[in-house]
Design an enzyme around this catalytic site. Structure first.
Site, PDB file in Angstrom:
ATOM      1  N   LYS A 129      -9.087  -5.192  30.235  1.00 29.21           N
ATOM      2  CA  LYS A 129      -8.220  -5.439  31.395  1.00 29.21           C
ATOM      3  C   LYS A 129      -6.930  -6.057  30.895  1.00 29.21           C
ATOM      4  CE  LYS A 129      -8.459  -5.123  35.929  1.00 29.21           C
ATOM      5  NZ  LYS A 129      -9.349  -4.290  36.779  1.00 29.21           N
ATOM      6  N   ASP A 169      -4.160  -1.372  38.818  1.00 29.55           N
ATOM      7  CA  ASP A 169      -4.931  -2.372  39.562  1.00 29.55           C
ATOM      8  C   ASP A 169      -3.931  -2.923  40.584  1.00 29.55           C
ATOM      9  OD1 ASP A 169      -7.730  -3.887  39.221  1.00 29.55           O
ATOM     10  OD2 ASP A 169      -6.270  -5.405  39.763  1.00 29.55           O
TER      11      ASP A 169
HETATM   12  N1  GLU Z   1      -8.516  -1.397  38.192  1.00 28.80           N
HETATM   13  C1  GLU Z   1      -9.642  -0.566  38.541  1.00 28.80           C
HETATM   14  C2  GLU Z   1     -10.911  -1.362  38.410  1.00 28.80           C
HETATM   15  O1  GLU Z   1     -10.920  -2.538  38.678  1.00 28.80           O
HETATM   16  C3  GLU Z   1      -9.634   0.757  37.804  1.00 28.80           C
HETATM   17  C4  GLU Z   1      -9.620   0.689  36.319  1.00 28.80           C
HETATM   18  C5  GLU Z   1      -9.427   2.035  35.627  1.00 28.80           C
HETATM   19  O2  GLU Z   1      -9.307   3.055  36.293  1.00 28.80           O
HETATM   20  O3  GLU Z   1      -9.416   2.029  34.387  1.00 28.80           O
HETATM   21  O4  GLU Z   1     -11.965  -0.869  38.081  1.00 28.80           O
END
Ligand code: GLU
Length: 449
Positions: A129, A169
């Protein structure tokens, strides 16, 4: 012999001591650790291999300066992050969040959750992340572009289609992914698998935009089915009005439920006729307006500013917290239960506090935890990676039906793990265990690395 409880407690004490200022990270860790006690009793070899202490320490935490120039010519500085948490089952995968609340604790909690979520999808993706405390709100497109280009100029050193694949996100949507991709390409050439959530004209997947919201509703459908219920005639409250909330609302309406409230950080609107999706999309996807403006189009709707009664005081059969972490506390959970809510499905990451979750579970509410219920977004991201490698786009229906199957399997696997470990119906425990086991097996097979 060390018991599961002794082992988990000892590791948690160490994690607490070493990360004492990271409240959100510790909250996410505590929830997972509590679930894993029976796993270590069953598999003592994982204690011997010290899997938990290794897993809870990120493989790498990157923090970097992001300097940029605003429209008045002033030099601004933000902080950028990427936490590469676990590559046990695949390249690091997870979104980027641009929001003023972003700090190391927030990114670590999100990265930690992502490990288990990504494992639950059944697809080969590790956990990561990133993000920045940059606030896109009120910034011009040019400012967002300059910031984003500076952010990617540093981030590009650490990512790649087989290394680490960021996505969106909160605060990072189609516009930001476009700028990020453009800058990555300028520096490294065209490698379309390096980011997901891309536009459809340059390697994006159909149904990626809808995936998190649709997926949460597909998950809720399974929970309702287990209670002998369906969506027809049900009312729902959905917090948030971003990508997740909009497409959860769209799918709920399509399946016969009625969403009667949505929100943003300034407050919420209650529309007993049912939220008008066209207005919501126009305001949020096109105008980037505040939610209060909804009442200009629908004068019968009522706006309550933030700080007034919580959105969770509205009586509804279903609740979908789709805004942000810790947006639903114990008092909110009690209000929902008192009003007869039957299912709570987390579209956001960690929206319910630990106390709120406890209240739902005790009251017999079907509770879909974030890592299971909102895994649809990252699942379709992995499908986007597959299409990029294959150099063939799939149809909307193809992607959507795969998403449906993935969400159903996540429900089935989580429910089965809960039952196997003696807490039938507890999907928090089930999802944590099901997500963990695959990662633990991979770590065990790969030795101490
Ligand atoms: N931000 C999204 C999550 O919390 C998607 C992450 C992604 O697609 O890599 O899972």
């Amino acid at each position: 012999m060390t018991t599961g409880k002794e082992y988990v407690t000892a590791v948690f004490e160490k994690v607490k001591a070493q990360n004492s200022h990271e409240a959100e990270f510790l909250q996410a860790v505590e929830e997972v650790f509590d679930s894993l006690i029976p796993v270590f009793d069953k598999y003592p070899e994982y204690i011997e291999e010290n899997i938990l202490e290794r897993l809870v320490e990120p493989e790498r935490v990157l923090s970097f300066r992001v300097p940029w120039v605003d429209d008045r010519g002033q030099v601004q500085v933000n902080r950028g992050y990427r936490v590469q948490f676990s590559s046990a089952i695949g390249p690091y995968k997870g979104g980027l969040r641009f929001h003023p609340s972003v700090n190391q604790s927030i990114i670590k909690f999100l990265g930690f959750e992502q490990i288990f979520k990504n494992s639950l999808t059944g697809l080969p993706i590790g956990g990561g992340k990133g993000g920045s405390n940059f606030d896109p709100k009120g910034k011009s497109d040019n400012e967002v572009m300059r910031f984003t280009q500076s952010f990617m100029t540093e981030l590009q050193k650490y990512i790649g289609p087989d290394i680490d694949v960021p996505a969106g996100d909160i605060g990072v949507g189609g516009r930001e992914i476009g700028y990020l991709f453009g800058q990555y390409k300028r520096l490294n050439g065209y490698k379309n698998g390096v980011l997901t959530g891309k536009g459809l004209t340059y390697g994006g997947s159909l149904a990626r935009t809808e995936a998190t919201g649709y997926g949460a509703v597909y998950f809720a459908e399974q929970m309702l089915k287990a209670r002998g219920e369906g969506f027809a005639g049900k009312t729902a409250v959905v917090s948030g009005s971003g990508n997740v909330a909009i497409y959860a609302t769209e799918k709920l309406h399509a399946l016969g439920a009625k969403v009667i409230a949505v929100s943003d950080s300034s407050g919420y609107v209650y529309d007993k006729e049912g939220i008008n999706l066209e207005t919501l999309k126009q305001l949020k996807e096109v105008e980037r307006a505040r939610i209060v403006k909804y009442t200009e189009h629908h004068p019968n709707a009522v706006f309550t500013p933030a700080g007034g009664d919580s959105i969770w005081t509205i009586k509804a059969d279903l609740a979908f917290p789709c805004a942000t972490q810790n947006e639903l506390n114990a008092a909110d959970a009690k209000a929902l239960v008192a009003n007869g809510v039957i299912a709570v499905t987390e579209g956001a990451n960690m929206p319910s506090t630990l106390e709120a979750i406890e209240i739902f579970l005790e009251a017999g509410v079907s509770f879909g935890p974030a890592k299971a219920a909102n895994a649809g977004g990252v699942a379709v991201s992995a499908l986007e990676m597959a299409q990029n490698s294959q150099r063939t786009p799939w149809t909307f229906e193809e992607v959507d039906s795969k998403l449906y199957q993935i969400m159903k399997a996540i429900y089935t696997n989580s429910a089965a793990a809960a039952k196997e470990f003696g807490e039938e119906g507890n999907l928090v425990l089930g999802a944590n265990i099901a997500g963990f086991l695959k990662v633990a097996q991979a770590m065990s097979a790969q030795g101490v690395v």
